[in-house]
Write an enzyme that holds these catalytic residues in place. Sequence first.
Site, mmCIF file in Angstrom:
data_model
loop_
_atom_site.group_PDB
_atom_site.id
_atom_site.type_symbol
_atom_site.label_atom_id
_atom_site.label_comp_id
_atom_site.label_asym_id
_atom_site.label_seq_id
_atom_site.Cartn_x
_atom_site.Cartn_y
_atom_site.Cartn_z
ATOM 1 N N CYS A 51 0.150 -7.508 5.052
ATOM 2 C CA CYS A 51 -0.520 -7.135 4.678
ATOM 3 C C CYS A 51 -0.731 -8.272 3.026
ATOM 4 C CB CYS A 51 -0.577 -5.734 3.968
ATOM 5 S SG CYS A 51 -2.864 -5.612 3.625
ATOM 6 N N HIS B 287 -1.178 -4.110 9.402
ATOM 7 C CA HIS B 287 0.195 -2.986 9.107
ATOM 8 C C HIS B 287 0.926 -2.528 10.365
ATOM 9 C CE1 HIS B 287 -0.283 -2.102 4.522
ATOM 10 N NE2 HIS B 287 -1.726 -2.844 4.741
ATOM 11 N N GLU C 47 3.350 -1.328 11.037
ATOM 12 C CA GLU C 47 4.072 -0.214 11.145
ATOM 13 C C GLU C 47 3.346 1.212 10.966
ATOM 14 O OE1 GLU C 47 2.864 -0.748 6.859
ATOM 15 O OE2 GLU C 47 4.020 -2.203 8.050
#
Length: 558
Positions: free
Chosen positions: A404, A516, A518
């Site tokens: 990001c 993102h 994750e």
Amino acid sequence: MKYVIVSGGVISGIGKGVIASSTGLLLKTTGLKVSAIKVDPYMNIDAGTMSPLEHGEVFVLNDGGEVDLDLGNYERYLNITLTRDNNITTGKIYIQVIEKERKGAYLGKTVMVVPHITNEIQDWLERVAKIPVDDTGEVPDVCIIELGGTVGDIEAAPFVEAMRQFQFRVGHENFALIHVSLVPIVGGEQKTKPTQVAIRDLRGLGLTPDLIACRCPKPLEKSVIDKVSMFCHVGPEQVLAVHDVSSTYHVPLLLEQQNLVRFLTKRLNLQPNSIPDSLKATGSNLWGRWKELTIAHDRLFGEVKIALVGKYVNLQDSYISVVKSLEHACLKVGKKLSLDWVDASDLEVEMNSENPQKYHKAWHALCSANGVLVPGGFGTRGTEGMIAAAKWARENKKPYLGICLGLQIAVIEYARNVCGIQGAHSEELVSGIENKLIVFMPEISKTHLGGTMRLGQLYGSSTIHERHRHRYEVNPDYVDRIEQAGLRFVGRDEENKRMEIFELNCHPWYVGTQYHPEYLTRPLDPSPPYFGFIAASAGVLDEILSNIQKRPNGIHKI
């Protein structure tokens, strides 16, 4: 529908989320479908406006909901997809009740916390618990409900009262309560008094625990278990000893060894015949794979050192999904994760002119790392330090992963120092600049994008679905100039307007993602960008890519 409530006493941050997730995982190993709900007793509507330093990471769900980080734990442990409604806050409940009152739904009655707020909470729980959480579309069998905060707090009082009523609403055979408490060690002695007081308060509020999970730095002594049993009016088998372990992945094993599933099966009248086989089996099933994961974690050798250059490193929960992604990738690569937390501001000369020790310590951590990670964030503080870190990783051919803001930082650095675009910056961070490399793009970002090159190989597909949390993106007007200089945008959205992934030619691993990754990592299935980053940092990326090329379906899902 069966409900398992997880509450906490004595202190906050005691580990309710991990115990709730572990309980759900163990129930799922029996073949049950499990959902989860997190109750947060703060007035915010959601976590989206809260600083990471205030409340930890803001986790983003598939429907765009910005929620508490514990929902990330649920999704990772249970491999399910939740919605924004799986996170209840005081703000959400009060807004619902007030809107109903304005519409005349209460027929002119005086609206009170009891019964109107407590009824709204119970209605919400019953409605959301039935929402399917996987591709089968089937209604879950069990819902884990984590009650945030500490029992006895003023903020949590309406939710505790709602739980008291809820146990009668759904019936005793459908409601079980696990209360997590602290057993501190004072002068070498394990003290049970805080737990005794916490259970007494809980009973005074009308809730009786079926299981007491005692958190302690060391395994509980038998005499302590017996004491908790006697003074808290539960059997010894209802006292769970949850001591500190080498990783949270071991907590389900701890609970299984103490017959948690067997107890809940009997208490909630679940299907007892499915339990012995599924818990004893090894190999391809969920429980066997989880046990293999914990064994692999204990046998990790070698180390990969990562410098996480961020803005919120003083509260490590701010990056909990990032850390989990790194851990999952390291498990698959077979390396131990060594994480250096580097405050981006400490890398800036001007910020540290009066404190050179911080500056030199930060740069030493960066230069000694095997890989550099710059995660997401907001605001100007530390951005020049991040740009310096990205420049160092690029010039010294150290693996770099930008997430990001980390992507935007690397693009700004490349524009300045390679493309020669003077004063390149982000209009989010600096107003009135001429060369706006990062600009506000108001249309809603799609989570459907195409990817090629090595990252596409790791995904095993040229089409990727990921989650976003940002408002500013790479300015399309500068893309051709940047790409001609060697930084290629290998992943874009369907309309070819948004730069989602970049990769630098002639570099071991220099990758940025606007999304993102994750948020979708799983212990048994690591996020591809993080996996590639760790593999490159460990020096095994080429070997892994070679093996993937031999498999037509791309990366193997373990």
